[in-house]
Design a protein around this motif. Structure first.
Motif, PDB file in Angstrom:
ATOM      1  N   LYS A   2      70.867  47.092   5.740  1.00  0.00           N
ATOM      2  CA  LYS A   2      69.519  47.442   6.167  1.00  0.00           C
ATOM      3  C   LYS A   2      69.360  48.956   6.079  1.00  0.00           C
ATOM      4  CE  LYS A   2      66.087  46.246   9.501  1.00  0.00           C
ATOM      5  NZ  LYS A   2      65.759  45.283  10.512  1.00  0.00           N
ATOM      6  N   ILE A   3      68.226  49.384   5.553  1.00  0.00           N
ATOM      7  CA  ILE A   3      67.947  50.807   5.395  1.00  0.00           C
ATOM      8  C   ILE A   3      66.909  51.208   6.428  1.00  0.00           C
ATOM      9  CG2 ILE A   3      67.072  52.598   3.843  1.00  0.00           C
ATOM     10  CD1 ILE A   3      68.039  50.766   1.525  1.00  0.00           C
ATOM     11  N   LEU A   4      67.231  52.209   7.210  1.00  0.00           N
ATOM     12  CA  LEU A   4      66.322  52.716   8.234  1.00  0.00           C
ATOM     13  C   LEU A   4      65.612  53.945   7.699  1.00  0.00           C
ATOM     14  CD1 LEU A   4      65.289  52.556  11.153  1.00  0.00           C
ATOM     15  CD2 LEU A   4      67.207  54.016  11.792  1.00  0.00           C
ATOM     16  N   LEU A   5      64.286  53.899   7.713  1.00  0.00           N
ATOM     17  CA  LEU A   5      63.467  55.020   7.256  1.00  0.00           C
ATOM     18  C   LEU A   5      62.828  55.664   8.480  1.00  0.00           C
ATOM     19  CD1 LEU A   5      61.729  53.008   4.426  1.00  0.00           C
ATOM     20  CD2 LEU A   5      63.542  54.688   4.118  1.00  0.00           C
ATOM     21  N   VAL A   6      62.906  56.967   8.566  1.00  0.00           N
ATOM     22  CA  VAL A   6      62.343  57.682   9.713  1.00  0.00           C
ATOM     23  C   VAL A   6      61.199  58.559   9.238  1.00  0.00           C
ATOM     24  CG1 VAL A   6      62.799  59.295  11.593  1.00  0.00           C
ATOM     25  CG2 VAL A   6      64.576  57.681  10.889  1.00  0.00           C
ATOM     26  N   SER A   7      60.029  58.301   9.805  1.00  0.00           N
ATOM     27  CA  SER A   7      58.886  59.166   9.558  1.00  0.00           C
ATOM     28  C   SER A   7      58.981  60.296  10.576  1.00  0.00           C
ATOM     29  CB  SER A   7      57.577  58.391   9.718  1.00  0.00           C
ATOM     30  OG  SER A   7      56.490  59.258   9.608  1.00  0.00           O
ATOM     31  N   GLY A   8      59.260  61.490  10.099  1.00  0.00           N
ATOM     32  CA  GLY A   8      59.628  62.595  10.971  1.00  0.00           C
ATOM     33  C   GLY A   8      58.503  63.411  11.566  1.00  0.00           C
ATOM     34  N   SER A   9      57.286  62.909  11.556  1.00  0.00           N
ATOM     35  CA  SER A   9      56.177  63.663  12.112  1.00  0.00           C
ATOM     36  C   SER A   9      55.628  62.950  13.338  1.00  0.00           C
ATOM     37  CB  SER A   9      55.058  63.808  11.076  1.00  0.00           C
ATOM     38  OG  SER A   9      53.943  64.454  11.642  1.00  0.00           O
ATOM     39  N   SER A  14      50.205  60.769   9.543  1.00  0.00           N
ATOM     40  CA  SER A  14      50.838  61.899   8.852  1.00  0.00           C
ATOM     41  C   SER A  14      51.171  61.566   7.401  1.00  0.00           C
ATOM     42  CB  SER A  14      52.132  62.285   9.576  1.00  0.00           C
ATOM     43  OG  SER A  14      53.102  61.253   9.400  1.00  0.00           O
ATOM     44  N   GLN A  15      51.332  62.596   6.611  1.00  0.00           N
ATOM     45  CA  GLN A  15      51.760  62.426   5.221  1.00  0.00           C
ATOM     46  C   GLN A  15      53.171  61.838   5.182  1.00  0.00           C
ATOM     47  OE1 GLN A  15      49.725  62.867   2.508  1.00  0.00           O
ATOM     48  NE2 GLN A  15      48.217  63.135   4.138  1.00  0.00           N
ATOM     49  N   SER A  16      53.994  62.239   6.141  1.00  0.00           N
ATOM     50  CA  SER A  16      55.358  61.715   6.222  1.00  0.00           C
ATOM     51  C   SER A  16      55.345  60.195   6.352  1.00  0.00           C
ATOM     52  CB  SER A  16      56.076  62.353   7.420  1.00  0.00           C
ATOM     53  OG  SER A  16      57.356  61.792   7.589  1.00  0.00           O
ATOM     54  N   LEU A  17      54.457  59.670   7.191  1.00  0.00           N
ATOM     55  CA  LEU A  17      54.372  58.217   7.373  1.00  0.00           C
ATOM     56  C   LEU A  17      53.882  57.544   6.092  1.00  0.00           C
ATOM     57  CD1 LEU A  17      54.658  55.746   9.148  1.00  0.00           C
ATOM     58  CD2 LEU A  17      52.346  56.191  10.017  1.00  0.00           C
ATOM     59  N   LYS A  18      52.932  58.169   5.412  1.00  0.00           N
ATOM     60  CA  LYS A  18      52.437  57.595   4.161  1.00  0.00           C
ATOM     61  C   LYS A  18      53.553  57.505   3.121  1.00  0.00           C
ATOM     62  CE  LYS A  18      47.757  59.270   4.920  1.00  0.00           C
ATOM     63  NZ  LYS A  18      46.751  60.251   4.535  1.00  0.00           N
ATOM     64  N   VAL A  19      54.355  58.551   3.018  1.00  0.00           N
ATOM     65  CA  VAL A  19      55.471  58.555   2.065  1.00  0.00           C
ATOM     66  C   VAL A  19      56.519  57.527   2.482  1.00  0.00           C
ATOM     67  CG1 VAL A  19      57.387  59.933   1.163  1.00  0.00           C
ATOM     68  CG2 VAL A  19      55.104  60.943   1.356  1.00  0.00           C
ATOM     69  N   THR A  20      56.786  57.436   3.765  1.00  0.00           N
ATOM     70  CA  THR A  20      57.772  56.481   4.268  1.00  0.00           C
ATOM     71  C   THR A  20      57.340  55.049   3.980  1.00  0.00           C
ATOM     72  OG1 THR A  20      58.367  58.042   6.017  1.00  0.00           O
ATOM     73  CG2 THR A  20      59.080  55.784   6.318  1.00  0.00           C
ATOM     74  N   SER A  34      64.545  46.848   4.915  1.00  0.00           N
ATOM     75  CA  SER A  34      64.307  48.177   5.483  1.00  0.00           C
ATOM     76  C   SER A  34      63.425  48.083   6.713  1.00  0.00           C
ATOM     77  CB  SER A  34      63.662  49.095   4.449  1.00  0.00           C
ATOM     78  OG  SER A  34      62.407  48.582   4.053  1.00  0.00           O
ATOM     79  N   GLU A  35      63.477  49.136   7.491  1.00  0.00           N
ATOM     80  CA  GLU A  35      62.654  49.238   8.698  1.00  0.00           C
ATOM     81  C   GLU A  35      62.230  50.691   8.871  1.00  0.00           C
ATOM     82  OE1 GLU A  35      63.091  48.605  13.531  1.00  0.00           O
ATOM     83  OE2 GLU A  35      64.555  47.710  12.189  1.00  0.00           O
ATOM     84  N   ILE A  36      61.007  50.885   9.375  1.00  0.00           N
ATOM     85  CA  ILE A  36      60.479  52.231   9.605  1.00  0.00           C
ATOM     86  C   ILE A  36      60.470  52.532  11.089  1.00  0.00           C
ATOM     87  CG2 ILE A  36      58.415  53.693   9.495  1.00  0.00           C
ATOM     88  CD1 ILE A  36      57.627  52.263   6.939  1.00  0.00           C
ATOM     89  N   ILE A  37      60.942  53.724  11.424  1.00  0.00           N
ATOM     90  CA  ILE A  37      60.741  54.264  12.765  1.00  0.00           C
ATOM     91  C   ILE A  37      59.750  55.401  12.609  1.00  0.00           C
ATOM     92  CG2 ILE A  37      61.750  55.574  14.669  1.00  0.00           C
ATOM     93  CD1 ILE A  37      64.284  54.031  14.324  1.00  0.00           C
ATOM     94  N   ASP A  38      58.620  55.266  13.266  1.00  0.00           N
ATOM     95  CA  ASP A  38      57.561  56.260  13.212  1.00  0.00           C
ATOM     96  C   ASP A  38      57.624  57.088  14.489  1.00  0.00           C
ATOM     97  OD1 ASP A  38      55.245  57.729  12.939  1.00  0.00           O
ATOM     98  OD2 ASP A  38      53.902  56.014  13.178  1.00  0.00           O
ATOM     99  N   LEU A  39      58.016  58.352  14.376  1.00  0.00           N
ATOM    100  CA  LEU A  39      58.175  59.182  15.571  1.00  0.00           C
ATOM    101  C   LEU A  39      56.878  59.343  16.349  1.00  0.00           C
ATOM    102  CD1 LEU A  39      60.659  62.011  14.521  1.00  0.00           C
ATOM    103  CD2 LEU A  39      61.113  59.844  15.663  1.00  0.00           C
ATOM    104  N   GLN A  40      55.739  59.171  15.692  1.00  0.00           N
ATOM    105  CA  GLN A  40      54.469  59.274  16.395  1.00  0.00           C
ATOM    106  C   GLN A  40      54.316  58.124  17.387  1.00  0.00           C
ATOM    107  OE1 GLN A  40      51.264  57.451  16.206  1.00  0.00           O
ATOM    108  NE2 GLN A  40      50.460  58.945  17.638  1.00  0.00           N
TER     109      GLN A  40
END
Length: 69
Positions: A2-9, A14-20, A34-40
Motif C-alpha cells: 500500500k502506498i501512502l500519499l500525503v498532501s502536505g498543505s 490546495s494545489q498539493s491535494l490536487k497533485v496528490t 494507495s491512500e491519501i492523508i490530507d493534512l487540511q
C-alpha cells in the motif's frame, strides 16, 4: 503493498491535494493500492513555542526521540 500519499498543505483545495489526487489516480491505473492523508482534514493544532515542553513529554515524542538517537 500500500502506498501512502500525503498532501502536505493545510489549505483548503490546495494545489498539493490536487497533485496528490492525480497521482493516486495514476497509481490506481497501475493497480496499486494507495491512500491519501490530507493534512487540511487532519485538524492538526497550530504549534506554539510555549507548548514544546508539553509535546516533548508525550510518550510518542519520547519514542520518536529514541528512534532518532
Amino acid at each position: 503493498m500500500k502506498i501512502l500519499l500525503v498532501s502536505g498543505s493545510s489549505r483548503a483545495n490546495s494545489q498539493s491535494l490536487k497533485v496528490t489526487k492525480w497521482l493516486e489516480s495514476q497509481l490506481q491505473k497501475l493497480g496499486a493500492d494507495s491512500e491519501i492523508i490530507d493534512l487540511q482534514s487532519v485538524n492538526l493544532p497550530l504549534v506554539h513555542e510555549d507548548i514544546w515542553d508539553d509535546i516533548a513529554n508525550l510518550p510518542v515524542a519520547k519514542n520518536i526521540k529514541k528512534i532518532l538517537e
